[in-house]
Enzyme design. Structure first.
Site, mmCIF file in Angstrom:
data_model
loop_
_atom_site.group_PDB
_atom_site.id
_atom_site.type_symbol
_atom_site.label_atom_id
_atom_site.label_comp_id
_atom_site.label_asym_id
_atom_site.label_seq_id
_atom_site.Cartn_x
_atom_site.Cartn_y
_atom_site.Cartn_z
ATOM 1 N N ASP A 265 64.285 42.472 53.102
ATOM 2 C CA ASP A 265 64.963 42.759 51.832
ATOM 3 C C ASP A 265 64.230 42.157 50.632
ATOM 4 O O ASP A 265 64.803 41.956 49.573
ATOM 5 C CB ASP A 265 66.415 42.258 51.887
ATOM 6 C CG ASP A 265 66.491 40.777 52.169
ATOM 7 O OD1 ASP A 265 65.439 40.169 52.499
ATOM 8 O OD2 ASP A 265 67.587 40.216 52.053
ATOM 9 N N HIS B 167 34.574 45.937 43.866
ATOM 10 C CA HIS B 167 35.997 45.627 43.838
ATOM 11 C C HIS B 167 36.303 44.478 44.802
ATOM 12 O O HIS B 167 37.212 44.550 45.622
ATOM 13 C CB HIS B 167 36.839 46.873 44.152
ATOM 14 C CG HIS B 167 36.850 47.857 43.026
ATOM 15 N ND1 HIS B 167 37.260 49.157 43.164
ATOM 16 C CD2 HIS B 167 36.495 47.744 41.728
ATOM 17 C CE1 HIS B 167 37.151 49.791 41.997
ATOM 18 N NE2 HIS B 167 36.681 48.950 41.122
ATOM 19 N N ASP C 142 36.503 39.820 36.612
ATOM 20 C CA ASP C 142 37.001 41.091 36.085
ATOM 21 C C ASP C 142 38.515 41.010 36.187
ATOM 22 O O ASP C 142 39.072 41.114 37.289
ATOM 23 C CB ASP C 142 36.428 42.251 36.918
ATOM 24 C CG ASP C 142 36.844 43.622 36.380
ATOM 25 O OD1 ASP C 142 37.762 43.706 35.543
ATOM 26 O OD2 ASP C 142 36.228 44.620 36.830
ATOM 27 N N ASP D 161 41.395 45.032 30.266
ATOM 28 C CA ASP D 161 40.436 45.085 31.383
ATOM 29 C C ASP D 161 39.122 44.476 30.899
ATOM 30 O O ASP D 161 38.350 45.146 30.226
ATOM 31 C CB ASP D 161 40.270 46.565 31.781
ATOM 32 C CG ASP D 161 39.341 46.765 32.976
ATOM 33 O OD1 ASP D 161 38.926 45.768 33.589
ATOM 34 O OD2 ASP D 161 39.045 47.934 33.279
ATOM 35 N N HIS E 22 27.912 52.651 38.984
ATOM 36 C CA HIS E 22 29.207 53.126 38.471
ATOM 37 C C HIS E 22 29.045 53.632 37.042
ATOM 38 O O HIS E 22 27.991 53.457 36.436
ATOM 39 C CB HIS E 22 30.277 52.034 38.562
ATOM 40 C CG HIS E 22 29.946 50.760 37.829
ATOM 41 N ND1 HIS E 22 29.991 50.647 36.463
ATOM 42 C CD2 HIS E 22 29.562 49.539 38.278
ATOM 43 C CE1 HIS E 22 29.675 49.413 36.112
ATOM 44 N NE2 HIS E 22 29.392 48.715 37.190
ATOM 45 N N HIS F 180 35.940 53.921 31.419
ATOM 46 C CA HIS F 180 37.045 54.822 31.764
ATOM 47 C C HIS F 180 38.082 54.706 30.659
ATOM 48 O O HIS F 180 38.099 53.724 29.908
ATOM 49 C CB HIS F 180 37.645 54.435 33.128
ATOM 50 C CG HIS F 180 37.942 52.957 33.258
ATOM 51 N ND1 HIS F 180 39.068 52.395 32.723
ATOM 52 C CD2 HIS F 180 37.241 51.934 33.813
ATOM 53 C CE1 HIS F 180 39.056 51.089 32.985
ATOM 54 N NE2 HIS F 180 37.957 50.768 33.622
ATOM 55 N N HIS G 77 42.975 52.634 34.764
ATOM 56 C CA HIS G 77 42.148 53.843 34.740
ATOM 57 C C HIS G 77 43.085 54.929 34.224
ATOM 58 O O HIS G 77 43.782 55.578 34.993
ATOM 59 C CB HIS G 77 41.594 54.176 36.124
ATOM 60 C CG HIS G 77 40.658 53.123 36.643
ATOM 61 N ND1 HIS G 77 40.274 53.033 37.949
ATOM 62 C CD2 HIS G 77 40.015 52.106 36.011
ATOM 63 C CE1 HIS G 77 39.441 52.009 38.100
ATOM 64 N NE2 HIS G 77 39.283 51.431 36.941
ATOM 65 N N GLU H 170 31.563 49.045 30.223
ATOM 66 C CA GLU H 170 31.339 48.065 31.274
ATOM 67 C C GLU H 170 30.084 48.318 32.104
ATOM 68 O O GLU H 170 30.154 48.521 33.321
ATOM 69 C CB GLU H 170 32.554 47.986 32.199
ATOM 70 C CG GLU H 170 33.089 49.319 32.708
ATOM 71 C CD GLU H 170 34.248 49.117 33.682
ATOM 72 O OE1 GLU H 170 34.103 48.316 34.622
ATOM 73 O OE2 GLU H 170 35.289 49.758 33.475
ATOM 74 N N TYR I 275 23.542 45.091 39.636
ATOM 75 C CA TYR I 275 23.851 44.385 40.891
ATOM 76 C C TYR I 275 22.624 44.487 41.780
ATOM 77 O O TYR I 275 22.225 45.589 42.162
ATOM 78 C CB TYR I 275 25.065 45.035 41.579
ATOM 79 C CG TYR I 275 26.181 45.331 40.597
ATOM 80 C CD1 TYR I 275 27.142 44.368 40.296
ATOM 81 C CD2 TYR I 275 26.232 46.547 39.896
ATOM 82 C CE1 TYR I 275 28.140 44.619 39.354
ATOM 83 C CE2 TYR I 275 27.203 46.807 38.950
ATOM 84 C CZ TYR I 275 28.159 45.847 38.683
ATOM 85 O OH TYR I 275 29.140 46.099 37.739
ATOM 86 N N ARG J 92 28.297 42.044 35.243
ATOM 87 C CA ARG J 92 28.974 43.137 34.518
ATOM 88 C C ARG J 92 29.569 42.517 33.256
ATOM 89 O O ARG J 92 30.042 41.368 33.292
ATOM 90 C CB ARG J 92 30.073 43.772 35.382
ATOM 91 C CG ARG J 92 30.786 44.925 34.713
ATOM 92 C CD ARG J 92 31.587 45.830 35.679
ATOM 93 N NE ARG J 92 32.697 45.181 36.351
ATOM 94 C CZ ARG J 92 32.685 44.833 37.640
ATOM 95 N NH1 ARG J 92 31.632 45.053 38.397
ATOM 96 N NH2 ARG J 92 33.735 44.237 38.177
ATOM 97 N N GLU K 65 32.281 43.671 30.359
ATOM 98 C CA GLU K 65 33.244 44.751 30.094
ATOM 99 C C GLU K 65 34.132 44.419 28.908
ATOM 100 O O GLU K 65 34.775 43.367 28.877
ATOM 101 C CB GLU K 65 34.129 44.968 31.337
ATOM 102 C CG GLU K 65 35.212 46.014 31.121
ATOM 103 C CD GLU K 65 35.990 46.354 32.384
ATOM 104 O OE1 GLU K 65 36.114 45.480 33.258
ATOM 105 O OE2 GLU K 65 36.460 47.500 32.474
HETATM 106 N N1 GLY Z 1 38.774 46.391 37.065
HETATM 107 C C1 GLY Z 1 38.632 47.756 37.282
HETATM 108 C C2 GLY Z 1 37.654 48.326 36.384
HETATM 109 O O1 GLY Z 1 36.977 47.620 35.671
HETATM 110 O O2 GLY Z 1 37.531 49.502 36.275
HETATM 111 MN MN MN Z 2 37.414 45.727 34.929
HETATM 112 MN MN MN Z 3 37.232 48.778 33.858
#
Ligand code: GLY
Ligand code: MN
Ligand code: MN
Length: 443
Positions: free
Chosen positions: A39, A243, A260, A271, A350, A354, A361, A384, A388, A406, A408
């Site tokens: 529960d 991720h 991140d 983000d 990547h 986004h 996203h 971002e 790597y 990264r 961002e």
């Molecule tokens: N943390 C997910 C992204 O940067 O898209």
């Molecule tokens: Mn991110």
């Molecule tokens: Mn992002």
């Protein structure tokens, strides 16, 4: 705390109804409660579309819009007041609260929905809802429509068209209003404070989760109930897992740490990624990669303005990163040919960003009629870029391996360019080293 005002929810419903076909109805269910075990429930997060139109924070609710209905166009089905359940689980608005505090024209018990909803569908040709997202809800909508069909001989017409609501609703969500931008600026500020706090706290020997705790402290202190997504705190080579979620390794002297993480305020995400040296000083290789990613990040922002297309910022990052990797000796060849053959992809796999909004996203098409979308004021996105260098990359000298960076930021398109919402976290090498050195002096 800063929140979306009720007048804005009313304006959004009016805008949606103005876009609906004459003689149509829209039906949106609240997010279901998710059980964690027995529960015990997961922290409740409202469905973004439902939230966008109502601000109503409870599960077991269905929002119905019936443009032109004389008795009221906005109907909310919701839980009944229940002193016993409210004693255990918390307050409920009930139907009176739905009308008084959330602007519903009419509110009914969620228990009565099967009895009442078919009559709302009578003589409505088209039903807008999230077609195909939830099998159970699809069946209920079809069941209600069938009940109306059964009354055909009484001269009632049943809906014939079941249309995904996304195509009407998501373009509205894509362009942020002034009130949304205020909330998103605040979310970005809270997240910026969290990243600064983590930089200050960083020491070799700490565990990744201990920096995560510093982030979450600032998130909660700023009024966020939840992070907008699972925070990533990735020391050393863990930064090369895009991720990474374990957040349980020790932070080593001499390594970088990539964080991140962003909080969510009133269902709006932030983000941010920053990458900094665990011990406060970049090595020459770390600095070289970092400054290349930073250059890509800064260059991308120059390609975000009304009239520019979605892909331009990404393409700019690819050019900077590919050129820089050649200069560093990590790629060999001619830049245009390396871009053409996507030779950068083992290092930068990547996209540069986004849409950002209620979902991290966020919703919205990236292409329209086969062309990358043109940017318009109010659209929010991340920037971002990253590099790597895989630990097992035989093609590069060992001194580069395992470095992951990264950077961002969150930006909104303005009338003549873009505004960076996350500028309060340092991002130059000098600014990061200065901030980290200042905290160490006080040790
Ligand atoms: N943390 C997910 C992204 O940067 O898209
Ligand atoms: Mn991110
Ligand atoms: Mn992002």
């Amino acid at each position: 705390m800063i929140r979306i005002p009720q007048v804005e929810y009313a304006r959004r419903r009016a805008e949606l109804m103005a876009r609906m076909e004459p003689g149509s109805i829209a039906i949106l269910p609240a997010a279901p409660l998710q059980l964690r075990n027995s529960d015990v429930e997961h922290t409740y997060r409202q469905d973004s579309d439902f939230q966008y139109l109502s601000g109503f924070p409870e599960p077991e609710a269905v929002l119905v819009l019936v443009p032109g209905r004389e008795e009221g166009q906005y109907i909310l089905f919701c839980r009944d007041r229940d002193p016993e359940r409210e004693l255990w689980d918390g307050r409920r608005a009930g139907q009176d609260g739905a009308v008084r505090d959330y602007g519903a024209d009419d509110a009914f018990s969620i228990q009565a929905i099967d009895a009442l909803l078919p009559s709302l569908m009578e003589n409505r040709r088209r039903v807008y809802y999230a077609v195909g997202q939830d099998d159970g809800f699809d069946l209920r909508v079809l069941g209600w429509a069938n009940q109306v069909r059964a009354k055909a001989r009484q001269g009632v017409t049943a809906p014939r068209e079941f249309v995904a609501i996304d195509q009407l609703l998501h373009p509205l969500r894509l362009r942020k209003s002034a009130a949304e931008l205020e909330v998103m600026r605040y979310a970005a500020q809270v997240s910026a404070r969290a990243h600064v706090r983590a930089m200050r706290a960083s020491r070799a020997g700490l565990y990744e989760y201990q920096l995560e705790a510093e982030l979450e402290y600032e998130f909660r202190k700023g009024g966020a109930r939840l992070p907008a997504y699972g925070s990533i705190v990735a020391g050393g080579r863990n930064a090369c897992i895009l991720h990474y979620r374990e957040n349980d390794a020790a932070l080593n002297a001499g390594d970088l740490v990539l964080i991140d993480a962003g909080c969510e305020i009133d269902c709006y995400a932030s983000d941010i990624t920053r990458t900094f040296p665990v011990g406060g000083r970049f090595s020459p290789e770390q600095k070289a990669i970092y400054e290349l990613v930073l250059e890509a990040n800064l260059e991308a922002c120059k390609h975000i303005a009304p009239g520019k297309r979605w892909n331009e910022a990404h393409d700019a990052t690819v050019r900077v990163i590919t050129g820089g990797l050649v200069k560093l000796g990590l790629l060999q060849g001619e830049v245009d040919a390396l871009i053409e053959s996507e030779a950068y992809k083992p290092f930068y796999m990547h996209r540069a960003g986004h849409w950002l909004g209620m979902d991290v996203h966020d919703v919205g098409d990236y292409k329209v009629n086969g062309e990358w979308r043109e940017l318009e004021p109010g659209m929010c996105m991340t920037v971002e870029p990253g590099i790597y260098v895989a630990v097992d990359s035989p093609a590069v000298e060992p001194r580069w391996r395992g470095i992951g960076v990264r950077i961002e930021d969150d930006v909104v398109v303005t009338v003549d360019g873009c505004e960076i919402l996350t500028g309060e976290v340092p991002k130059s090498v000098a600014a990061i080293e200065a901030l980290m050195a200042a905290t160490r002096e006080h040790d």
